[in-house]
Structure formats: C-alpha cells, structure tokens
Motif scaffolding. Sequence first.
Motif, mmCIF file in Angstrom:
data_model
loop_
_atom_site.group_PDB
_atom_site.id
_atom_site.type_symbol
_atom_site.label_atom_id
_atom_site.label_comp_id
_atom_site.label_asym_id
_atom_site.label_seq_id
_atom_site.Cartn_x
_atom_site.Cartn_y
_atom_site.Cartn_z
ATOM 1 N N ILE A 168 0.830 -1.200 0.000
ATOM 2 C CA ILE A 168 0.000 0.000 0.000
ATOM 3 C C ILE A 168 0.872 1.260 0.000
ATOM 4 O O ILE A 168 0.602 2.222 -0.715
ATOM 5 N N ALA A 169 1.928 1.242 0.806
ATOM 6 C CA ALA A 169 2.736 2.448 1.016
ATOM 7 C C ALA A 169 4.025 2.466 0.210
ATOM 8 O O ALA A 169 4.865 3.348 0.421
ATOM 9 N N SER A 170 4.205 1.534 -0.715
ATOM 10 C CA SER A 170 5.489 1.404 -1.405
ATOM 11 C C SER A 170 5.875 2.666 -2.179
ATOM 12 O O SER A 170 7.039 3.059 -2.195
ATOM 13 N N GLY A 171 4.901 3.312 -2.817
ATOM 14 C CA GLY A 171 5.212 4.530 -3.552
ATOM 15 C C GLY A 171 5.720 5.621 -2.637
ATOM 16 O O GLY A 171 6.718 6.301 -2.926
ATOM 17 N N PHE A 172 5.063 5.794 -1.511
ATOM 18 C CA PHE A 172 5.468 6.798 -0.526
ATOM 19 C C PHE A 172 6.858 6.492 0.026
ATOM 20 O O PHE A 172 7.709 7.377 0.150
ATOM 21 N N VAL A 173 7.078 5.215 0.352
ATOM 22 C CA VAL A 173 8.371 4.812 0.912
ATOM 23 C C VAL A 173 9.491 5.055 -0.088
ATOM 24 O O VAL A 173 10.533 5.650 0.239
ATOM 25 N N GLY A 174 9.297 4.604 -1.320
ATOM 26 C CA GLY A 174 10.326 4.769 -2.332
ATOM 27 C C GLY A 174 10.648 6.223 -2.610
ATOM 28 O O GLY A 174 11.811 6.613 -2.736
ATOM 29 N N GLU A 175 9.605 7.065 -2.675
ATOM 30 C CA GLU A 175 9.810 8.490 -2.962
ATOM 31 C C GLU A 175 10.602 9.169 -1.855
ATOM 32 O O GLU A 175 11.509 9.974 -2.111
ATOM 33 N N ASN A 176 10.283 8.842 -0.610
ATOM 34 C CA ASN A 176 10.949 9.503 0.504
ATOM 35 C C ASN A 176 12.366 8.991 0.727
ATOM 36 O O ASN A 176 13.189 9.691 1.325
ATOM 37 N N LEU A 177 12.635 7.773 0.261
ATOM 38 C CA LEU A 177 13.996 7.265 0.359
ATOM 39 C C LEU A 177 14.824 7.633 -0.869
ATOM 40 O O LEU A 177 16.030 7.404 -0.901
ATOM 41 N N GLY A 178 14.153 8.184 -1.877
ATOM 42 C CA GLY A 178 14.856 8.542 -3.096
ATOM 43 C C GLY A 178 15.283 7.343 -3.908
ATOM 44 O O GLY A 178 16.278 7.391 -4.638
ATOM 45 N N LEU A 179 14.541 6.240 -3.785
ATOM 46 C CA LEU A 179 14.877 5.000 -4.482
ATOM 47 C C LEU A 179 13.670 4.482 -5.240
ATOM 48 O O LEU A 179 12.522 4.790 -4.912
ATOM 49 N N SER A 180 13.932 3.645 -6.232
ATOM 50 C CA SER A 180 12.845 2.999 -6.950
ATOM 51 C C SER A 180 12.253 1.899 -6.077
ATOM 52 O O SER A 180 12.905 1.407 -5.156
#
Length: 207
Positions: A168-180
């Motif tokens: 559910i949160a993968s997009g948010f997590v990836g964006e905030n970590l600066g990673l795909s």
Amino acid sequence: MPDIPSPDPRERILDAAERAFAGQGLAGARVAAIAADAGVNKAMLYYYFGSKERLFDAVLGRVATAIEGLVQASFQSAELAPELRIRAFMEGYRTLILTNPTVVRVVVWDVLDGGHHLIRVASKVFQKVIPPIWQACLEGQAAGTIRRDIDSRFILPTLVAPYLLFAIASGFVGENLGLSIEAVGASFQHTALTLSLEGLLARKETP
C-alpha cells in the motif's frame, strides 16, 4: 502468477485477470479487456468463471492455495524446531510475495474494499493454515524458545501484515527514500522478515 503464458485457456484468463485486478481493482477491470489479454472471447471467460466476481475469487483462490502449500511444506516435519518451522513458512511467503507482486496488489485492492472476497475465499484455507502456526508457537513457548507474552492466535496476521502494508505504502516509501520500488523491495522484505522472526524469539538470559 507464472511468467510464461499457459496453453490452458483457464490459466491464461486467470493470469490476465490478475494483471487487470492488480491495476484497476474489481470495479475498474473490464471483462472484455481481460478476455482480449488472455486471447479468448468473453463467452469462454464466462464459461469458466460465470462472472467477474467469481473470476476475482478465483484469482484470490490461487493465492490462498499457494499459501496452503507453503504451510504443508513448512510444517510437515514435527522434528524441526517450532521456530524453524515458522521461519521456513515466512521465508516461503516472502519468496511468494517477491516473485508475484501483482498478487499483493490484488489482495490490497480487496482489503481496501472491505476484504469481503478475501474472507470468503480464504476462510477455508486459513482453517488449515492457522492451526500449524498456532501449534508451533505453543510448542516454542512451552520449550522456552518463543516469547510467552505473545498471543499465538495472532501470529499469522502479525507476520504477514507488513508485506501488505508495504504494498500500500510502497510509492510513498520509495519516494521519501529517493529510491525505486525495485531497489527498496528486497531490502524491505528482508528487514520485515528479520524483525518479525527475531521478535518471536525468547530472549536469552545473560549471566
């Protein structure tokens, strides 16, 4: 679930439906588009599944059956320490999730919609899945290898929930970590598995 197209039209329909439901959910997916993706006509789709709702259930059913198979493989040896049986199941579950990301999205769509299809499809399978995990936890608690303050009834949902949350949160997590998502996926799975399993184990008393 498989990457190689199946010669079986029923399996091709399930694969196409999984892709459609993962992307658009039950409400957004279109039967005509699923049939076209599977290389069949709508009549054949309805012949095998009867309705879009039953097709959705069948897609979830494949997930439930795969999890049931993991339980059978992981808990068939009573000689294996209980915490190792639980670990074997979770490692298999992690592999299932890593290699079938669309499955997770289908499950999440249904969970966000109230989980009605998942509850109906998975209830019988969960009746087979929960007891072995529950029993392993009780054995580990009796042996002192699993924490006694853990309620064994909630082991399964507690272990599997982080993977759905990440979906559910993968997009948010990836964006905030600066990673795909691809870059963070495997690391997250490893971290979730390690934290979950280490949290189960009883702490050793230090002298």
